[in-house]
Design a protein around this motif. Structure first.
Motif, short mmCIF file in Angstrom:
data_model
loop_
_atom_site.label_atom_id
_atom_site.label_comp_id
_atom_site.label_asym_id
_atom_site.label_seq_id
_atom_site.Cartn_x
_atom_site.Cartn_y
_atom_site.Cartn_z
N GLY A 1 46.32 20.62 48.98
CA GLY A 1 47.25 21.27 48.07
C GLY A 1 46.88 21.10 46.62
N ARG A 2 46.51 19.87 46.23
CA ARG A 2 46.13 19.62 44.84
C ARG A 2 44.88 20.40 44.46
N ALA A 3 43.92 20.49 45.38
CA ALA A 3 42.69 21.23 45.09
C ALA A 3 42.99 22.72 44.92
N ALA A 4 43.89 23.24 45.75
CA ALA A 4 44.25 24.65 45.65
C ALA A 4 44.94 24.94 44.33
N VAL A 5 45.82 24.05 43.90
CA VAL A 5 46.51 24.23 42.62
C VAL A 5 45.50 24.22 41.47
N GLU A 6 44.58 23.26 41.50
CA GLU A 6 43.58 23.15 40.43
C GLU A 6 42.74 24.42 40.34
N LEU B 1 43.68 31.34 36.57
CA LEU B 1 44.61 31.85 35.57
C LEU B 1 44.12 31.65 34.16
N ASP B 2 43.33 30.62 33.94
CA ASP B 2 42.81 30.36 32.61
C ASP B 2 41.50 31.09 32.33
N ASP C 1 45.40 38.66 33.26
CA ASP C 1 46.78 38.90 32.89
C ASP C 1 47.63 39.39 34.05
N LEU C 2 47.01 39.68 35.19
CA LEU C 2 47.75 40.15 36.35
C LEU C 2 47.74 39.14 37.50
N LEU C 3 47.45 37.89 37.19
CA LEU C 3 47.45 36.85 38.21
C LEU C 3 48.72 36.01 38.12
N GLY C 4 49.11 35.46 39.25
CA GLY C 4 50.19 34.50 39.34
C GLY C 4 49.86 33.53 40.46
N ILE C 5 50.79 32.66 40.80
CA ILE C 5 50.58 31.69 41.87
C ILE C 5 51.74 31.77 42.85
N SER D 1 54.22 31.43 30.37
CA SER D 1 54.80 31.17 31.67
C SER D 1 53.84 31.65 32.75
N VAL D 2 53.87 30.99 33.88
CA VAL D 2 53.02 31.37 35.00
C VAL D 2 53.88 32.11 36.02
N PRO D 3 53.56 33.37 36.32
CA PRO D 3 54.32 34.09 37.33
C PRO D 3 54.22 33.37 38.68
#
Length: 437
Positions: free
Chosen positions: A165-170, A176-177, A186-190, A218-220
Motif C-alpha cells: 500500500g505504501r509503495a502504491a501511494v508513493e 501526480l507530481d 492535471d487530469l489525474l487523481g487517486i 487538493s488531490v482528487p
C-alpha cells in the motif's frame, strides 16, 4: 470519431438550447470560435456583434446540451461485459471478477478505448475512470483516445499488505507530481479503492504524502464507500461473507470516520455508491470524529460528492438507494455507470432513465444536473464541462428531440434516451452530425 475542427467559426442552431438545468430556451443560437462559446444570439437575428463570417450549422430538431458526465467508471473492465453473474453475495462477485480478469486476453488500454468510444457515442463528454493498473502506456491510451475528457483515478490498495500500500501511494503521488504522467497530470487523481482493500497504514501514507506536497493543491480522490451491508458488517468487526475473502479488517471504524480523521474528506472527494450510510439517530452510527451528525450530514458539510450508479444498483438487485437522506442533508449527488462487468451498458442516458424511474419525486432538472454540472463539479471539471456558457469551452451534445415545450425537453432528455445526432469536446467534433432517422 471526427477530426479536430476547433479552430473554425460556427453559429450553431438548434430547436432547444439546454445550457444548464435551469436554462432551457428555444430559438437561441450559439456562436463558437476557436473551440469556445463566444455569444448567444436569437436565431432570428441575421447580424451579430461578433466577428463574421460564422458558418451556420443548423442542427434541426435537437436539444443542444453540455453533454453527459459519467462520474464513476471502470473502463478497463469493458471487455468483461456479461462475464460474471451477480452471485449470492458481493464477495462472490468479486472472486468471479478476479478470475475473469485473470483469464482476460485483451489489453487494458484497448478495453479502455472501447469503453470511451461507447460513452462518446451515447452522449458522454467526460468520465471519472478508475485505473486498476496504470502504466505510462495505459495512461497515454486514455489521453489519445480522443473521446470524453477523462479524470483518471490511480487505484491504490494493499489487500492486507502495508508495504504494498505504501509503495502504491508513493508511486501514485509521483505520477501526480508530473513523473511521466503521459501529458495529463492535471487530469489525474487517486482512488484508495475501498474500506475492505485499504488499511489504515495505506491511508496514513496517502494523507501524509498529500500533506507533504505543500503546494496547496487538493488531490482528487474517489473511494468506493458503504456499497453493501456485508462491507459495513465486516468493517464494523462483525462476521459475514467478507471474512473468508479478506480475513480480519485492516482498518479501525467506519470508512467515513477513517477518511475524515486523516483530512481525506473534502470538496475533491467522491464517494461511490453510498447505499448504506449510517444513521446515528437510529443507533447504527459510531461517529468517532466528534459530534453526533449522521454520515450524509458530514458529507454535505465537507462539500464532498456521492455517486449513485442506477444500472449497477439494478444489476445487483440492491435495496432502494437512500436518495432522500442525501437530498435532505444537501449532498451533491451524481450518476455513474460503474463497469460493464457489473452493468448492462455504458450509457449515461440509461442511467438517467433508471434514476428517473426510481425517484419519480425528484425534479427532472435536478436529475439532469446529477449527470451534467453536478458530476462535472465532483470530478473537478466544472470549468470545462457541465454548462454551456459564454466564455467556456464548447463541449456539447445534440440530442434528437420532438419536444415543443420547455417542460417536455427535460422529460425527453432524462427519461427517453434520445438519439445522439452530434457531439463536440472543446470544439473538436467527436460524433459527426447525423441526419434524422
Amino acid at each position: 470519431m471526427g477530426e479536430p475542427d476547433g479552430a473554425g467559426r460556427m453559429r450553431l442552431r438548434a430547436r432547444w438550447l439546454v445550457a444548464a438545468p435551469d436554462d432551457v430556451v428555444e430559438g437561441v443560437d450559439l456562436m463558437v470560435e476557436a473551440g469556445r462559446v463566444v455569444a448567444r444570439v436569437p436565431s432570428h437575428e441575421i447580424h451579430t456583434s461578433t466577428s463574421e463570417p460564422f458558418e451556420l450549422v443548423d442542427l434541426g430538431d435537437v436539444a443542444l446540451t453540455p453533454g453527459l458526465v459519467d462520474a464513476h467508471a471502470h473502463l478497463d473492465l469493458t471487455d468483461l461485459a456479461g462475464a460474471v453473474a451477480p452471485g449470492a453475495s458481493f464477495p462472490d462477485w468479486i472472486v468471479g471478477l478476479l478470475r475473469a480478469r485473470g483469464a482476460a486476453t485483451s489489453e487494458a488500454s484497448s478495453a479502455v478505448a472501447r469503453g470511451l468510444e461507447r460513452l462518446a457515442t451515447t452522449g458522454c463528454v467526460a468520465v471519472g475512470d478508475i485505473a486498476a493498473s496504470w502504466t505510462h502506456g495505459e495512461l497515454d491510451a486514455r489521453r489519445k483516445a480522443g473521446g470524453p475528457i477523462t479524470r483518471t483515478y490511480l487505484e491504490v490498495l494493499d489487500a492486507g499488505d502495508d508495504a504494498r500500500g505504501r509503495a502504491a501511494v508513493e508511486r501514485a503521488l509521483a505520477f501526480l507530481d508530473g513523473d511521466g504522467a503521459a501529458g495529463q497530470v492535471d487530469l489525474l487523481g487517486i482512488s484508495p479503492h475501498a474500506p475492505y482493500t485499504v488499511g489504515d497504514a495505506t491511508l496514513d501514507a496517502l494523507a501524509s504524502g498529500i500533506a507533504s506536497r505543500g503546494n496547496g493543491r487538493s488531490v482528487p480522490l474517489q473511494v468506493h464507500w458503504a456499497e453493501t451491508p456485508e462491507e459495513e458488517a465486516w468493517t464494523g468487526g462483525r462476521t459475514g461473507p467478507f471474512d473468508a475473502l479478506l480475513g480480519p479488517p485492516q482498518g479501525r471504524g467506519r470508512a467515513l470516520d477513517r477518511l475524515e480523521r486523516r483530512g481525506l474528506l473534502g470538496p475533491a472527494t467522491v464517494l461511490v455508491h453510498g447505499n448504506v450510510p449510517d444513521d446515528v439517530a437510529a443507533g447504527t452510527g459510531r461517529n468517532d470524529c466528534g459530534g453526533q451528525d449522521d454520515e450524509p450530514t458530514r458529507i454535505a458539510r465537507a462539500d464532498a460528492s456521492v455517486v449513485h450508479c442506477p444500472g449497477a444498483h439494478a444489476f445487483f438487485a440492491r435495496a432502494p438507494f437512500p436518495v432522500e437522506r442525501y437530498r435532505a442533508a444537501g449532498v451533491r449527488l451524481c450518476l455513474g455507470t460503474d463497469s460493464a462487468a457489473g452493468n448492462d451498458d455504458l450509457d449515461m442516458r440509461r442511467e438517467l432513465a433508471l434514476a428517473a424511474a426510481a425517484f419519480p419525486h425528484v425534479p427532472l432538472a435536478e436529475l439532469w444536473g446529477w449527470a451534467t454540472c453536478d458530476a462535472a463539479r465532483a470530478l473537478g471539471l466544472g470549468d470545462r464541462v457541465g454548462v454551456l456558457g459564454v466564455g467556456r469551452p464548447f463541449t456539447a451534445v445534440a440530442f434528437a428531440t420532438a419536444a415543443r415545450s420547455r417542460e417536455r425537453v427535460l422529460d425527453e432528455l432524462v427519461r427517453e434516451r434520445p438519439e445522439v445526432r452530434a457531439s463536440w469536446i472543446e470544439g473538436r467534433q467527436v460524433v459527426a452530425q447525423r441526419s434524422p432517422r
